[in-house]
Design a protein around this motif. Sequence first.
Motif, mmCIF file in Angstrom:
data_model
loop_
_atom_site.group_PDB
_atom_site.id
_atom_site.type_symbol
_atom_site.label_atom_id
_atom_site.label_comp_id
_atom_site.label_asym_id
_atom_site.label_seq_id
_atom_site.Cartn_x
_atom_site.Cartn_y
_atom_site.Cartn_z
ATOM 1 N N LEU A 15 0.865 -1.174 0.000
ATOM 2 C CA LEU A 15 0.000 0.000 0.000
ATOM 3 C C LEU A 15 0.904 1.226 0.000
ATOM 4 N N THR A 16 0.569 2.228 -0.797
ATOM 5 C CA THR A 16 1.388 3.440 -0.807
ATOM 6 C C THR A 16 0.569 4.638 -0.362
ATOM 7 N N THR A 17 1.277 5.673 0.037
ATOM 8 C CA THR A 17 0.652 6.967 0.259
ATOM 9 C C THR A 17 0.535 7.678 -1.094
ATOM 10 N N GLU A 57 -8.168 -1.514 7.382
ATOM 11 C CA GLU A 57 -8.343 -2.836 7.996
ATOM 12 C C GLU A 57 -7.159 -3.736 7.673
ATOM 13 N N TRP A 58 -6.700 -3.666 6.420
ATOM 14 C CA TRP A 58 -5.550 -4.488 6.032
ATOM 15 C C TRP A 58 -4.304 -4.087 6.824
ATOM 16 N N LEU A 59 -4.060 -2.791 6.949
ATOM 17 C CA LEU A 59 -2.902 -2.319 7.706
ATOM 18 C C LEU A 59 -2.962 -2.788 9.160
ATOM 19 N N ALA A 60 -4.137 -2.630 9.769
ATOM 20 C CA ALA A 60 -4.268 -2.976 11.185
ATOM 21 C C ALA A 60 -4.059 -4.466 11.426
ATOM 22 N N ASP A 61 -4.313 -5.281 10.414
ATOM 23 C CA ASP A 61 -4.246 -6.730 10.583
ATOM 24 C C ASP A 61 -2.871 -7.311 10.273
ATOM 25 N N ARG A 62 -1.895 -6.481 9.883
ATOM 26 C CA ARG A 62 -0.562 -7.030 9.602
ATOM 27 C C ARG A 62 0.127 -7.413 10.910
ATOM 28 N N ASP A 63 0.701 -8.626 10.928
ATOM 29 C CA ASP A 63 1.469 -8.968 12.132
ATOM 30 C C ASP A 63 2.868 -8.371 12.081
ATOM 31 N N PHE A 118 -4.114 9.428 5.589
ATOM 32 C CA PHE A 118 -5.209 8.510 5.886
ATOM 33 C C PHE A 118 -6.553 9.214 6.058
ATOM 34 N N TRP A 119 -6.543 10.542 6.050
ATOM 35 C CA TRP A 119 -7.749 11.371 6.170
ATOM 36 C C TRP A 119 -8.404 11.216 7.547
ATOM 37 N N TYR A 120 -7.730 10.590 8.446
ATOM 38 C CA TYR A 120 -8.180 10.448 9.827
ATOM 39 C C TYR A 120 -6.942 10.090 10.633
ATOM 40 N N GLU A 121 -7.109 9.724 11.878
ATOM 41 C CA GLU A 121 -5.937 9.347 12.658
ATOM 42 C C GLU A 121 -5.237 8.151 12.011
ATOM 43 N N PRO A 122 -3.923 8.128 12.020
ATOM 44 C CA PRO A 122 -3.215 7.004 11.408
ATOM 45 C C PRO A 122 -3.630 5.677 12.039
ATOM 46 N N PRO A 123 -3.655 4.606 11.246
ATOM 47 C CA PRO A 123 -4.040 3.307 11.799
ATOM 48 C C PRO A 123 -3.042 2.828 12.833
ATOM 49 N N ALA A 124 -3.499 1.993 13.721
ATOM 50 C CA ALA A 124 -2.638 1.434 14.763
ATOM 51 C C ALA A 124 -2.473 -0.056 14.491
ATOM 52 N N PRO A 125 -1.439 -0.447 13.743
ATOM 53 C CA PRO A 125 -1.237 -1.874 13.465
ATOM 54 C C PRO A 125 -1.105 -2.669 14.753
ATOM 55 N N ARG A 126 -1.744 -3.820 14.755
ATOM 56 C CA ARG A 126 -1.710 -4.652 15.961
ATOM 57 C C ARG A 126 -0.395 -5.435 16.075
ATOM 58 N N ALA A 133 -9.073 -6.425 -4.534
ATOM 59 C CA ALA A 133 -10.375 -6.193 -5.170
ATOM 60 C C ALA A 133 -11.284 -5.350 -4.276
ATOM 61 N N LYS A 134 -11.218 -5.586 -2.980
ATOM 62 C CA LYS A 134 -12.067 -4.835 -2.047
ATOM 63 C C LYS A 134 -11.673 -3.361 -2.013
#
Length: 537
Positions: free
Chosen positions: A241-243, A269-275, A289-297, A352-353
């Motif tokens: 994924l790129t900016t 969702e994809w970013l947050a789900d990366r291990d 991200f147009w909102y707060e940056p995601p918090a990868p788990r 695709a999603k």
Amino acid sequence: MTHTLSQPGAVWMTGGETLVASLAAHKVDTVFGIPGTHNLEIYRHLAAAKIRHVTTRHEQGAGYAADGYARTSGRPGVALVTTGPALLNITAALAQAYSDSVPVLAVSPGMPVRHPQRGTGLLHEMRDQRAALANIVRYSHRVSSHAELTEAVAQIFADFAAERPRPVHLEIPLDLLTESAEVCLAPPLRVARRRAEEAQIIRAATLLNGARRPGILAGGGARGAAAQVVAIAELLSCGVLTTANGKGIIPETHPLSLGAAAHLPAAGEWLADRDVLLAIGTEMAPSDFWYEPPAPRGDVIRIDLDPTQLLINARPALPICGDATAALEELLPLLKPEHEIAEETAAFGVQAKIRAQARAEGARWTAWMDALAAALPKRALVLADNAMAGYYGALGNLPVHEPGAFGFPTGFGTLGYALPAAIGAKVARPRRPVVALCGDGGLMFSCQELATAAAEGIALPIVVFVNGGYGEIRAEMRAASIDPVGVDLPVPDLIALATALGGAGFAVRTPDELRSLVKASLEHPGPTLLVVEEEVP
């Protein structure tokens, strides 16, 4: 008068000649700007140094053109303006270059060396130009001698090469421009970027080799490492994924590309789900991200040339300070392609999603983006304004195929960028197809640069989506239950405007017309304004 030189290799030069010779020594072949009373001694020497001057119709246009030149060529862009109001006019463009880490050098005269601090009312006098610019660019340097001037140019270009590239302002006292002195030109400095520590690279390989759901997030700082990013993605079978500034680092037709619409829910969702997430050259900023940056788990490995960036917006498990290309080159042979991967991006439909969400969000523009994609060769350069057709339309729906092929003013978010930046891109890459995308509101910020493109004979299609003013702000007002104020604007006769400024203009009624007109405009020696009337909800 005969002068005896005290140093081998020294010559007598004015300050204006010293500047131009120093720029030429650093392989500057083009400057963008407007001559004025105080900078004429610089202009005296441009032709002899074989430096092309492109006269824009506003200093902000010169700044954006230098930005577009730098983004698409990989070389610093140079803008030349005069004192006072001219310098202030370029500041919005310099602030945008700062936000997007673009190497732009803005050169201006300043008040004389011994000018009184309280001023005398001299033409274009400001209290402190250097201080004003220092709060906008990476730094503002006022020189006080010929020797310092040539050394400052060498230092600036060394900074561009070795550090995170951001704009710099160079101020030369106007009396210094005319005075002669003995000068030894400072040659270009050989500099190297920071390199990551070996132990950090080994640790990164261990994390990635143990990952079941790895992923890559690539920003503008990874543009020079595009080949390495793709190689690692293919080795690990992981999505990229790129900016917006990273758009094209992986060709967006590649099966592992997740595009550049990082703000979409599926991307988050994809970013947050990366291990394990490998984040390269990205601020992970709210504007991406147009909102707060995601918090990868999972664990984040962060590679950035700028050490001050490593902890901002996301705390990494492994911060690595160093050049992205070198770091990834060292990482590649340590990765194990045979390790178990729980999923492949394409197989699980993430790509695709994301694309479906991008097309739904940009439904007003997708047919136009498809037509544009069909009209443009893969090597085309696209410069987009901060228009709805840019961030809802092109960002997620117009594929680009190489880094630096999409210029977009993120972060600072200026309007009026696309047209002058596209001029700079075409000057930098005259054999590459270039197109500008904007809205009618943003076009009016810099429409005078149509005359610049016409004067330079630049083949440039400008696609303008007309929604009668400021469409995004209109929508935000309605969403906030505010009756729209100041956003519904009468649209001038844009075709007549283009013609009056030396270009051509056409009304575009269908995507098929856009496709054929863009193809024709790429061969027309001058700007062509292609006016698309939108159906505004």
